[in-house]
Motif scaffolding. Structure first.
Motif, PDB file in Angstrom:
ATOM      1  N   ASN A  28      12.589  -3.670  -7.058  1.00 20.59           N
ATOM      2  CA  ASN A  28      11.722  -3.789  -8.226  1.00 20.59           C
ATOM      3  C   ASN A  28      11.656  -5.218  -8.745  1.00 20.59           C
ATOM      4  O   ASN A  28      10.584  -5.757  -9.016  1.00 20.59           O
ATOM      5  CB  ASN A  28      12.268  -2.864  -9.324  1.00 20.59           C
ATOM      6  CG  ASN A  28      11.180  -2.306 -10.193  1.00 20.59           C
ATOM      7  OD1 ASN A  28      10.133  -1.948  -9.699  1.00 20.59           O
ATOM      8  ND2 ASN A  28      11.426  -2.242 -11.479  1.00 20.59           N
ATOM      9  N   VAL A  29      12.835  -5.841  -8.868  1.00 17.32           N
ATOM     10  CA  VAL A  29      12.925  -7.169  -9.472  1.00 17.32           C
ATOM     11  C   VAL A  29      12.497  -8.257  -8.499  1.00 17.32           C
ATOM     12  O   VAL A  29      11.725  -9.155  -8.848  1.00 17.32           O
ATOM     13  CB  VAL A  29      14.362  -7.429  -9.985  1.00 17.32           C
ATOM     14  CG1 VAL A  29      14.512  -8.876 -10.434  1.00 17.32           C
ATOM     15  CG2 VAL A  29      14.697  -6.488 -11.130  1.00 17.32           C
ATOM     16  N   VAL A  32       8.582  -6.933  -6.386  1.00  9.85           N
ATOM     17  CA  VAL A  32       7.376  -6.411  -7.035  1.00  9.85           C
ATOM     18  C   VAL A  32       7.110  -7.069  -8.389  1.00  9.85           C
ATOM     19  O   VAL A  32       6.125  -7.775  -8.561  1.00  9.85           O
ATOM     20  CB  VAL A  32       7.457  -4.875  -7.202  1.00  9.85           C
ATOM     21  CG1 VAL A  32       6.162  -4.346  -7.817  1.00  9.85           C
ATOM     22  CG2 VAL A  32       7.724  -4.194  -5.863  1.00  9.85           C
ATOM     23  N   TYR A  33       8.007  -6.840  -9.357  1.00 10.48           N
ATOM     24  CA  TYR A  33       7.702  -7.216 -10.740  1.00 10.48           C
ATOM     25  C   TYR A  33       8.316  -8.542 -11.195  1.00 10.48           C
ATOM     26  O   TYR A  33       7.833  -9.136 -12.156  1.00 10.48           O
ATOM     27  CB  TYR A  33       8.160  -6.101 -11.691  1.00 10.48           C
ATOM     28  CG  TYR A  33       7.324  -4.857 -11.599  1.00 10.48           C
ATOM     29  CD1 TYR A  33       6.102  -4.773 -12.257  1.00 10.48           C
ATOM     30  CD2 TYR A  33       7.741  -3.765 -10.850  1.00 10.48           C
ATOM     31  CE1 TYR A  33       5.320  -3.635 -12.179  1.00 10.48           C
ATOM     32  CE2 TYR A  33       6.971  -2.616 -10.765  1.00 10.48           C
ATOM     33  CZ  TYR A  33       5.756  -2.561 -11.429  1.00 10.48           C
ATOM     34  OH  TYR A  33       4.987  -1.437 -11.347  1.00 10.48           O
ATOM     35  N   GLY A  34       9.396  -8.968 -10.561  1.00 15.65           N
ATOM     36  CA  GLY A  34      10.044 -10.200 -10.999  1.00 15.65           C
ATOM     37  C   GLY A  34      10.544 -10.088 -12.424  1.00 15.65           C
ATOM     38  O   GLY A  34      11.138  -9.083 -12.816  1.00 15.65           O
ATOM     39  N   ASP A  35      10.259 -11.124 -13.223  1.00  7.93           N
ATOM     40  CA  ASP A  35      10.733 -11.147 -14.611  1.00  7.93           C
ATOM     41  C   ASP A  35      10.061 -10.084 -15.476  1.00  7.93           C
ATOM     42  O   ASP A  35      10.517  -9.791 -16.582  1.00  7.93           O
ATOM     43  CB  ASP A  35      10.484 -12.526 -15.241  1.00  7.93           C
ATOM     44  CG  ASP A  35      11.378 -13.598 -14.627  1.00  7.93           C
ATOM     45  OD1 ASP A  35      12.398 -13.233 -14.008  1.00  7.93           O
ATOM     46  OD2 ASP A  35      11.035 -14.786 -14.757  1.00  7.93           O
ATOM     47  N   ASN A  36       8.963  -9.490 -14.998  1.00 11.42           N
ATOM     48  CA  ASN A  36       8.251  -8.487 -15.779  1.00 11.42           C
ATOM     49  C   ASN A  36       8.798  -7.073 -15.576  1.00 11.42           C
ATOM     50  O   ASN A  36       8.220  -6.105 -16.075  1.00 11.42           O
ATOM     51  CB  ASN A  36       6.755  -8.500 -15.411  1.00 11.42           C
ATOM     52  CG  ASN A  36       6.087  -9.793 -15.818  1.00 11.42           C
ATOM     53  OD1 ASN A  36       6.388 -10.344 -16.867  1.00 11.42           O
ATOM     54  ND2 ASN A  36       5.198 -10.291 -14.983  1.00 11.42           N
ATOM     55  N   ALA A  37       9.893  -6.967 -14.809  1.00 15.96           N
ATOM     56  CA  ALA A  37      10.450  -5.638 -14.518  1.00 15.96           C
ATOM     57  C   ALA A  37      10.922  -4.925 -15.776  1.00 15.96           C
ATOM     58  O   ALA A  37      10.997  -3.695 -15.815  1.00 15.96           O
ATOM     59  CB  ALA A  37      11.598  -5.759 -13.521  1.00 15.96           C
ATOM     60  N   GLY A  39       9.337  -4.589 -18.357  1.00 13.34           N
ATOM     61  CA  GLY A  39       8.186  -3.997 -19.031  1.00 13.34           C
ATOM     62  C   GLY A  39       8.064  -2.499 -18.881  1.00 13.34           C
ATOM     63  O   GLY A  39       7.191  -1.898 -19.500  1.00 13.34           O
ATOM     64  N   SER A  41       9.190  -0.644 -15.551  1.00 11.27           N
ATOM     65  CA  SER A  41       9.578  -0.137 -14.232  1.00 11.27           C
ATOM     66  C   SER A  41      11.090   0.002 -14.089  1.00 11.27           C
ATOM     67  O   SER A  41      11.577   0.997 -13.530  1.00 11.27           O
ATOM     68  CB  SER A  41       9.027  -1.054 -13.136  1.00 11.27           C
ATOM     69  OG  SER A  41       9.421  -2.392 -13.359  1.00 11.27           O
ATOM     70  N   ASN A  42      11.848  -0.967 -14.587  1.00 11.26           N
ATOM     71  CA  ASN A  42      13.316  -0.868 -14.524  1.00 11.26           C
ATOM     72  C   ASN A  42      13.818   0.346 -15.312  1.00 11.26           C
ATOM     73  O   ASN A  42      14.780   1.010 -14.911  1.00 11.26           O
ATOM     74  CB  ASN A  42      13.960  -2.135 -15.093  1.00 11.26           C
ATOM     75  CG  ASN A  42      14.126  -3.211 -14.035  1.00 11.26           C
ATOM     76  OD1 ASN A  42      13.767  -3.012 -12.881  1.00 11.26           O
ATOM     77  ND2 ASN A  42      14.647  -4.346 -14.433  1.00 11.26           N
ATOM     78  N   ASN A 335      10.703  -2.827 -25.648  1.00 14.05           N
ATOM     79  CA  ASN A 335      11.054  -2.766 -24.230  1.00 14.05           C
ATOM     80  C   ASN A 335      12.569  -2.783 -24.035  1.00 14.05           C
ATOM     81  O   ASN A 335      13.117  -2.090 -23.175  1.00 14.05           O
ATOM     82  CB  ASN A 335      10.427  -3.934 -23.477  1.00 14.05           C
ATOM     83  CG  ASN A 335       8.985  -3.676 -23.101  1.00 14.05           C
ATOM     84  OD1 ASN A 335       8.527  -2.536 -23.138  1.00 14.05           O
ATOM     85  ND2 ASN A 335       8.265  -4.717 -22.749  1.00 14.05           N
TER      86      ASN A 335
END
Length: 482
Positions: A28-29, A32-37, A39, A41-42, A335
């Motif tokens: 995930n990190v 796919v999402y990087g720092d936005n995980a 938001g 998904s995590n 979040n």
């Protein structure tokens, strides 16, 4: 019942949800999402991990009611932290609107040059955290201001966050007012002042090394995008009434915390005082934000309420300041709160099915030497910070499990209490889905993986305690003179 449940689950079953969680979070990190995980998904992946643990529990005949009840208990235990997070979001808004944070940045630019900024950050946050006994409060007050000053100087935000975290957790670990500093010796069976004195042996070298590293980095730092701080200061003066009087608010809050006022009460007072000082010192700004010809009550009420609850944006002629002078209020913390709730759900199921006890018992029997005992304690604390997402469980579970083992080895209890702090307290902020990391990342506005490589104090601490054991330095035995 606990023993029966402990041996019912296999070691593979105990580790399986963790392996699934780490694989999914990693994908995930990093892919796919990087720092936005953070938001969303995590958060859902933590629930997927909890679902896997539920299946393991069912296969091991753990009642669904037992698992759900543990989840409820875990989430209930975080209610105070959740309220604190909401108030921190509100506080950041009113402290921006009142000119407190801009004034800190303005005056800070006069004294904090890039070459000394990073070690100064560590020292300032260390002193504040020792005084108030909380790394969380340090990040939420002086930490926010330091991020602003560092960003204005063009310093990498990862370095800024690493310096703030290093100093904040030095104080959190050493302050007699810190909850973890009181919890660790209570679990190990020693007193707090023996514990603090004994921690000095590993903590002073660690913070010294951290300061040296930050000093070397600072002396070789090349700033980008900020060549003249007077331009930044001029932009601040155009938007805010900069005055040292606004520092009365943070001074009052720090005094309240030092006097052991409940954090919720202190932060709530900080929010209200911030709003009051905005009315007293930032009337021109408020007039502009209300878009009225005069200060009307209803318009002022709306601006202040929006600042506290949703968002505030104060545009300037400087791009660096535009992002800095914006706040999401209480909504900006949602979040992080979402992450905490989902993390507690995962930790609750793992606790209910006996996975945590099974893993800790495995580590306890993995090594038989003195070094192995310390190493297994460190590994347990790290594992629990990763799996339970809770700093306190990373202290409580190993503290309960290992206390008799240390006594059997003839080791004084302060060895255990120090190791718990050196590995459990300080590493919690390095795990992105841990509540401590989620909080600090949310408050500072710096992703965990961004500041992690530079949180030198937190990274070095577990290795320092193992180095002392390997070299047999200050390893006190039962009966030794203090």
């Amino acid at each position: 019942m606990e023993k029966e449940r402990l041996y019912r689950i296999s070691l593979f079953g105990a580790f399986f949800p963790i392996v699934v969680l780490i694989i999914l979070l990693g994908y995930n990190v990093f892919f796919v999402y990087g720092d936005n995980a953070l938001g969303g998904s995590n958060q859902f992946i933590l629930l997927l991990g909890a679902a896997v643990a539920v299946v393991i529990g069912i296969l091991n005949k753990v009642p669904i009611h037992t698992m759900t009840q543990e989840i409820y208990n875990n989430i209930k235990s975080t209610s105070g932290a959740i309220l604190i997070l909401l108030l921190v979001g509100a506080l950041s808004g009113t402290w921006l609107l009142s000119g407190i944070i801009p004034s800190m940045i303005y005056y800070g630019l006069n004294i904090l040059t890039p070459s000394i900024f990073l070690p100064a950050c560590v020292i300032i946050c260390s002193l504040v955290s020792v005084a108030v006994g909380s790394s969380w409060t340090t990040s939420a007050t002086i930490g926010i201001a330091l991020v602003g000053i560092g960003s204005s100087l063009g310093i990498n935000e990862g370095l800024i966050g690493g310096a703030i975290i290093s100093g904040g957790y030095f104080g959190d670990k050493m302050s007699p007012m810190s909850d973890t500093t009181n919890l660790a010796p209570a679990l190990a069976g020693t007193d707090i002042f023996t514990h603090i004195r004994y921690m000095l042996f590993t903590t002073i070298p660690t913070i010294s090394i951290s300061l040296i590293i930050f000093t070397i980095i600072g002396l070789n730092l090349e700033t980008v995008g900020v060549s003249d701080t007077s331009a930044i200061q001029s932009a601040i003066l155009e938007r805010f009434n900069v005055t040292p009087w606004v520092f009365v608010v943070p001074a009052i809050i720090l005094i309240m915390i030092y006097k052991k006022t409940e954090p919720l009460v202190a932060l709530f007072c900080g929010v209200l005082l911030g709003a009051l000082f905005a009315l007293l010192f930032q009337q021109n700004l408020l007039l502009e934000l209300t878009q009225k010809s005069s200060l009307e009550f209803s318009a002022l009420y709306k601006v202040i309420m929006d600042t506290i609850t949703t968002s505030t944006q104060i545009p300037t002629d400087n791009e660096n300041l535009n992002e800095l002078f914006s706040s999401s209020g209480m909504s900006g913390m949602l979040n992080t709160i979402w992450l905490i709730i989902c993390a507690m759900a995962f930790g609750g199921v793992m606790e209910a099915i006996g996975a945590l006890e099974r893993i800790t018992a495995f580590l306890l029997h993995l090594f038989t030497s003195t070094f192995g005992l310390f190493a297994s304690t460190v590994m347990s604390c790290l594992a629990l910070n990763v799996t339970t997402s809770d700093q306190y469980l990373a202290l409580v579970v190993p503290g309960k499990m290992f206390s008799k083992a240390y006594a059997r080895k003839g080791l004084a209890p302060e060895n255990l209490s120090r190791t718990l702090e050196d590995s459990g307290t300080v590493t919690s902020v390095l795990v992105p889905w841990n509540t401590c990391a989620a909080y600090n990342s949310g408050v500072l506005g710096i992703p965990t993986l961004t500041y992690l490589p530079y949180a030198f104090f937190n990274i070095i601490s577990p290795f320092m305690t193992l180095l002392f054991v390997a070299l047999n330095i200050k390893i006190r035995r039962i009966g030794d003179k203090q």
